[in-house]
Design a protein around this motif. Structure first.
Motif, PDB file in Angstrom:
ATOM      1  N   GLN A 128      10.918 -65.193 -30.409  1.00 54.56           N
ATOM      2  CA  GLN A 128      11.012 -66.465 -29.693  1.00 54.56           C
ATOM      3  C   GLN A 128       9.997 -66.534 -28.563  1.00 54.56           C
ATOM      4  OE1 GLN A 128      14.619 -67.680 -27.192  1.00 54.56           O
ATOM      5  NE2 GLN A 128      15.050 -68.676 -29.155  1.00 54.56           N
ATOM      6  N   HIS A 129       9.862 -65.422 -27.848  1.00 49.09           N
ATOM      7  CA  HIS A 129       8.884 -65.360 -26.751  1.00 49.09           C
ATOM      8  C   HIS A 129       7.467 -65.558 -27.278  1.00 49.09           C
ATOM      9  CE1 HIS A 129       7.053 -63.867 -22.969  1.00 49.09           C
ATOM     10  NE2 HIS A 129       6.189 -63.284 -23.784  1.00 49.09           N
ATOM     11  N   ALA A 131       6.482 -66.998 -29.976  1.00 50.72           N
ATOM     12  CA  ALA A 131       6.293 -68.332 -30.529  1.00 50.72           C
ATOM     13  C   ALA A 131       6.178 -69.406 -29.458  1.00 50.72           C
ATOM     14  CB  ALA A 131       7.449 -68.669 -31.472  1.00 50.72           C
ATOM     15  N   SER A 132       6.881 -69.242 -28.354  1.00 50.21           N
ATOM     16  CA  SER A 132       7.014 -70.358 -27.410  1.00 50.21           C
ATOM     17  C   SER A 132       6.240 -70.202 -26.113  1.00 50.21           C
ATOM     18  CB  SER A 132       8.494 -70.567 -27.067  1.00 50.21           C
ATOM     19  OG  SER A 132       9.022 -69.420 -26.400  1.00 50.21           O
ATOM     20  N   THR A 133       5.844 -68.990 -25.749  1.00 48.75           N
ATOM     21  CA  THR A 133       5.181 -68.816 -24.461  1.00 48.75           C
ATOM     22  C   THR A 133       3.807 -69.483 -24.460  1.00 48.75           C
ATOM     23  OG1 THR A 133       4.616 -67.166 -22.763  1.00 48.75           O
ATOM     24  CG2 THR A 133       4.085 -66.603 -25.035  1.00 48.75           C
ATOM     25  N   ARG A 134       3.467 -70.068 -23.317  1.00 48.70           N
ATOM     26  CA  ARG A 134       2.187 -70.727 -23.138  1.00 48.70           C
ATOM     27  C   ARG A 134       1.647 -70.391 -21.752  1.00 48.70           C
ATOM     28  NH1 ARG A 134       3.253 -71.254 -27.701  1.00 48.70           N
ATOM     29  NH2 ARG A 134       3.015 -73.062 -29.089  1.00 48.70           N
ATOM     30  N   PRO A 135       0.328 -70.471 -21.554  1.00 48.52           N
ATOM     31  CA  PRO A 135      -0.214 -70.222 -20.212  1.00 48.52           C
ATOM     32  C   PRO A 135       0.388 -71.199 -19.203  1.00 48.52           C
ATOM     33  CG  PRO A 135      -1.970 -70.289 -21.845  1.00 48.52           C
ATOM     34  CD  PRO A 135      -0.727 -70.760 -22.540  1.00 48.52           C
ATOM     35  N   HIS A 136       0.697 -70.691 -18.030  1.00 45.30           N
ATOM     36  CA  HIS A 136       1.231 -71.556 -16.984  1.00 45.30           C
ATOM     37  C   HIS A 136       0.711 -71.089 -15.635  1.00 45.30           C
ATOM     38  CE1 HIS A 136       3.920 -68.145 -16.396  1.00 45.30           C
ATOM     39  NE2 HIS A 136       4.378 -68.699 -15.294  1.00 45.30           N
ATOM     40  N   ASP A 137       0.397 -72.030 -14.803  1.00 45.57           N
ATOM     41  CA  ASP A 137      -0.052 -71.692 -13.449  1.00 45.57           C
ATOM     42  C   ASP A 137       1.186 -71.561 -12.565  1.00 45.57           C
ATOM     43  OD1 ASP A 137      -1.708 -71.080 -11.391  1.00 45.57           O
ATOM     44  OD2 ASP A 137      -2.705 -73.024 -11.298  1.00 45.57           O
ATOM     45  N   ASP A 138       1.032 -70.797 -11.507  1.00 45.47           N
ATOM     46  CA  ASP A 138       2.143 -70.551 -10.589  1.00 45.47           C
ATOM     47  C   ASP A 138       1.545 -70.259  -9.232  1.00 45.47           C
ATOM     48  OD1 ASP A 138       4.259 -69.242  -9.101  1.00 45.47           O
ATOM     49  OD2 ASP A 138       5.289 -68.861 -10.996  1.00 45.47           O
ATOM     50  N   GLU A 139       2.124 -70.810  -8.211  1.00 47.80           N
ATOM     51  CA  GLU A 139       1.652 -70.548  -6.843  1.00 47.80           C
ATOM     52  C   GLU A 139       1.616 -69.057  -6.552  1.00 47.80           C
ATOM     53  OE1 GLU A 139       2.313 -69.236  -2.851  1.00 47.80           O
ATOM     54  OE2 GLU A 139       3.928 -69.379  -4.347  1.00 47.80           O
ATOM     55  N   LEU A 140       2.529 -68.315  -7.130  1.00 46.35           N
ATOM     56  CA  LEU A 140       2.595 -66.869  -6.926  1.00 46.35           C
ATOM     57  C   LEU A 140       1.302 -66.187  -7.341  1.00 46.35           C
ATOM     58  CD1 LEU A 140       4.817 -64.528  -6.295  1.00 46.35           C
ATOM     59  CD2 LEU A 140       4.797 -64.263  -8.776  1.00 46.35           C
TER      60      LEU A 140
END
Length: 221
Positions: A128-129, A131-140
């Motif tokens: 599931q991970h 298949a579904s994970t995508r790049p994402h920006d984060d303030e961290l």
């Protein structure tokens, strides 16, 4: 990797028997093996996976390919005993995964159910991970752009081996000018949380699964 980083890692030994050195490609099967054998909050996860490679596909395999020079291994007479993997830039790493790592795995796992079969196995969670994970920006990521995973087999735990792996990685990150590093620690692994606190990490975020811990690399040793 700079010559200074390589020398720093290669010179690190434990009682003249166990050697800490930079990763080489032939270490990859050992990384996958250790990832599985420590994948249940530090305990052996072999019984939880029908596919023994799934954990390594997520938490070990891509790192030395995506960010060369930030994977180090602990080696004993019988082979690999532990490792630390990292990336200096989490967002760029996630973009690399989406471009160069996940597509092949998604194709290979297309027929694998991404739902809980109810038999206690955890393959479906990794599928599931993937298949579904995508790049994402984060303030961290702006304050603590690097992240890492560290795993040691039981016989290598204690005796300062974890600290040695952390020291060589933090040295390498500082050489690159990385301002900070983060990691995730599961709620079921209080020993790991205590280890990171002792190394100067602090708890930045609390989640239902555990916490995100961070360390500033611009100050201190």
């Amino acid at each position: 990797m700079s010559a200074a980083t390589g020398a720093h890692a290669s010179a690190t030994t434990v009682a003249g028997v166990t050697t800490l050195r930079p990763f080489v490609p032939s270490d990859l099967p050992g990384l996958y093996n250790i990832c599985l054998r420590t994948g249940d909050s530090g305990a052996d996860a072999s019984a939880l996976y029908h596919d023994p490679f799934l954990l390594g596909h997520v938490y070990a395999g891509p790192y030395p390919l995506a960010d060369a020079g930030l994977t180090f291994v602990l080696v004993g007479a019988d082979g690999l005993l532990g490792y630390i993997v990292a990336t200096a830039d989490t967002l760029r790493f996630e973009e690399w995964l989406e471009r160069s790592w996940w597509p092949t795995l998604r194709e290979q796992l297309a027929g694998h159910p991404g739902t809980d079969p109810g038999d206690g196995s955890q393959d479906w969670e990794r599928v599931q991970h993937i298949a579904s994970t995508r790049p994402h920006d984060d303030e961290l990521f702006r304050r603590f752009p690097a992240h890492l995973h560290i795993d040691l087999l039981p016989q290598a735990q204690g005796g300062g081996n974890g600290r040695r792996l952390m020291d060589v990685l933090l040295h390498a990150l500082r050489e690159r000018g990385v301002p900070g590093v983060h990691l995730g620690v599961g709620a079921g692994n209080p020993r790991a949380r205590a280890f990171y606190l002792a190394l100067g990490f602090t708890e930045e975020r609390v989640h239902d699964w555990g916490s995100t811990m961070v360390r500033d690399l611009t100050t201190g040793a």
